[in-house]
Design a protein around this motif. Structure first.
Motif, PDB file in Angstrom:
ATOM      1  N   ASP A 134       0.059   2.327   9.901  1.00  0.00           N
ATOM      2  CA  ASP A 134      -0.733   2.127   8.609  1.00  0.00           C
ATOM      3  C   ASP A 134      -0.795   0.765   8.412  1.00  0.00           C
ATOM      4  O   ASP A 134      -1.887   0.433   7.690  1.00  0.00           O
ATOM      5  CB  ASP A 134       0.453   2.600   7.429  1.00  0.00           C
ATOM      6  N   TRP A 156       0.832  -1.263  -0.112  1.00  0.00           N
ATOM      7  CA  TRP A 156       0.181  -0.024  -0.015  1.00  0.00           C
ATOM      8  C   TRP A 156       0.857   1.255  -0.057  1.00  0.00           C
ATOM      9  O   TRP A 156       2.076   1.119   0.413  1.00  0.00           O
ATOM     10  CB  TRP A 156      -0.730   0.173   1.234  1.00  0.00           C
ATOM     11  N   SER A 171      -7.004  12.580   7.285  1.00  0.00           N
ATOM     12  CA  SER A 171      -6.009  11.557   7.383  1.00  0.00           C
ATOM     13  C   SER A 171      -6.705  10.257   7.668  1.00  0.00           C
ATOM     14  O   SER A 171      -7.128   9.555   8.628  1.00  0.00           O
ATOM     15  CB  SER A 171      -5.148  11.753   8.710  1.00  0.00           C
ATOM     16  N   CYS A 172      -6.685   9.184   6.408  1.00  0.00           N
ATOM     17  CA  CYS A 172      -7.152   8.053   6.653  1.00  0.00           C
ATOM     18  C   CYS A 172      -7.038   7.093   5.286  1.00  0.00           C
ATOM     19  O   CYS A 172      -6.082   7.767   4.618  1.00  0.00           O
ATOM     20  CB  CYS A 172      -8.631   8.101   6.564  1.00  0.00           C
ATOM     21  N   LEU A 173      -7.266   5.810   5.209  1.00  0.00           N
ATOM     22  CA  LEU A 173      -7.159   5.093   4.173  1.00  0.00           C
ATOM     23  C   LEU A 173      -8.152   4.869   3.463  1.00  0.00           C
ATOM     24  O   LEU A 173      -9.214   4.573   3.819  1.00  0.00           O
ATOM     25  CB  LEU A 173      -6.547   3.919   4.776  1.00  0.00           C
ATOM     26  N   VAL A 178      -3.080   5.395   2.037  1.00  0.00           N
ATOM     27  CA  VAL A 178      -3.012   5.989   3.220  1.00  0.00           C
ATOM     28  C   VAL A 178      -2.770   7.516   3.089  1.00  0.00           C
ATOM     29  O   VAL A 178      -1.436   7.824   2.741  1.00  0.00           O
ATOM     30  CB  VAL A 178      -2.221   5.289   4.337  1.00  0.00           C
ATOM     31  N   ILE A 210       1.668   5.361   1.102  1.00  0.00           N
ATOM     32  CA  ILE A 210       1.427   6.413   2.204  1.00  0.00           C
ATOM     33  C   ILE A 210       1.517   7.853   1.476  1.00  0.00           C
ATOM     34  O   ILE A 210       2.739   7.731   0.814  1.00  0.00           O
ATOM     35  CB  ILE A 210       2.479   6.298   3.278  1.00  0.00           C
ATOM     36  N   LEU A 226      -4.202   0.391   9.829  1.00  0.00           N
ATOM     37  CA  LEU A 226      -5.214   0.680   8.998  1.00  0.00           C
ATOM     38  C   LEU A 226      -5.639  -0.152   7.705  1.00  0.00           C
ATOM     39  O   LEU A 226      -6.986  -0.623   7.650  1.00  0.00           O
ATOM     40  CB  LEU A 226      -5.056   2.081   8.304  1.00  0.00           C
ATOM     41  N   SER A 275       6.295   3.424  10.135  1.00  0.00           N
ATOM     42  CA  SER A 275       5.444   2.575   9.045  1.00  0.00           C
ATOM     43  C   SER A 275       5.935   1.334   8.969  1.00  0.00           C
ATOM     44  O   SER A 275       7.180   1.144   8.869  1.00  0.00           O
ATOM     45  CB  SER A 275       5.321   3.713   7.909  1.00  0.00           C
TER      46      SER A 275
END
Length: 241
Positions: A112, A19, A175-177, A99, A21, A115, A44
């Motif tokens: 991270d 994923w 601030s989220c995924l 993210v 960031i 999430l 992370s």
């Protein structure tokens, strides 16, 4: 069984391969950018880190020695009421989870991965942590004051004592995924209102992992509720606290 900060011992065996960031850097958050970069690099799980930034002297100075991909694609600081449409108008989403994190935020260990794991468990469109600033997702009664404890201490306290409970909320923390649903939905939505209606129609929800907390006290995040739908509106985000 879990370790400290809520990360399962065998989580790395179950997480998806990768994923991204993406740190969102604007002139008003340039002062906190260095601290966020330090946290993200040290805490992370993913090493795929990049910056989406406003081309501004203060931002460029902070990023001058940074060896990360930097995209100076934001034309201005995103407005609170169009934050996601502003970001996604200049950022190409893919089916790989992304993210997003505002510069100025401080994050705990493995934030991270937690999430991503929450998104995998729930199949949600997005997941968001608890925080300081937002009137619904804040863990504090006095959101205008500094938390008084470090991000790690607050995060550990939540993991030790907070009993999670899901509830629907019609907004997205900045601030989220986001998961693969956003790659498709973002292309069709030109305004946040259209975006929310589309998510409601698709019955897509968002649910944070148990006890994950970030310190966003020094950010200019959306703290208003006046844009939310009225009592007859259909809430379609889900948060946990």
């Amino acid at each position: 069984m879990t370790t400290t900060n809520g990360l399962p011992v065998n989580l790395s065996e179950k997480l998806r391969d990768s994923w991204r960031i993406v740190l969102v850097a604007t002139p008003d958050t340039a002062g906190g950018l260095a601290g966020t970069l330090e946290d993200v690099r040290a805490r992370s799980v993913s090493g795929h880190i990049e910056v989406l930034a406003v081309d501004h002297p203060a931002v460029r100075e902070t990023l001058r020695a940074v060896t990360l991909p930097v995209h100076y694609a934001l034309t201005d600081t995103p407005d609170n009421y169009s934050h996601w449409t502003d970001l996604l108008s200049c950022f190409a989403m893919s089916e790989e989870p992304v993210v997003f994190l505002l510069a100025g935020c401080r994050v705990p260990a493995h934030w991270d991965a937690r999430l991503v794991a929450a998104a995998q468990r729930s199949g949600a469109a997005a997941v968001a942590p608890l925080c300081v600033r937002h009137p619904v997702l804040s863990v504090l009664f006095k959101r205008r004051r500094p938390p008084g404890l470090s991000v790690d201490e607050m995060d550990q306290w939540l993991n030790d004592y907070a009993a999670g409970a899901e509830f629907p909320v019609p907004f997205m923390l900045q601030s989220c995924l986001q998961g693969d649903y956003w790659a498709k939905a973002a292309a069709a939505a030109r305004t946040m209102s259209n975006w929310w209606r589309g998510c409601a129609a698709a019955a897509r929800t968002s649910s944070p992992p148990d006890g994950l907390y970030i310190d966003d006290f020094h950010t200019n995040c959306d703290t208003g509720l006046e844009f939310l739908p009225g009592p007859t509106g259909m809430p379609f985000w889900t948060a946990r606290r």
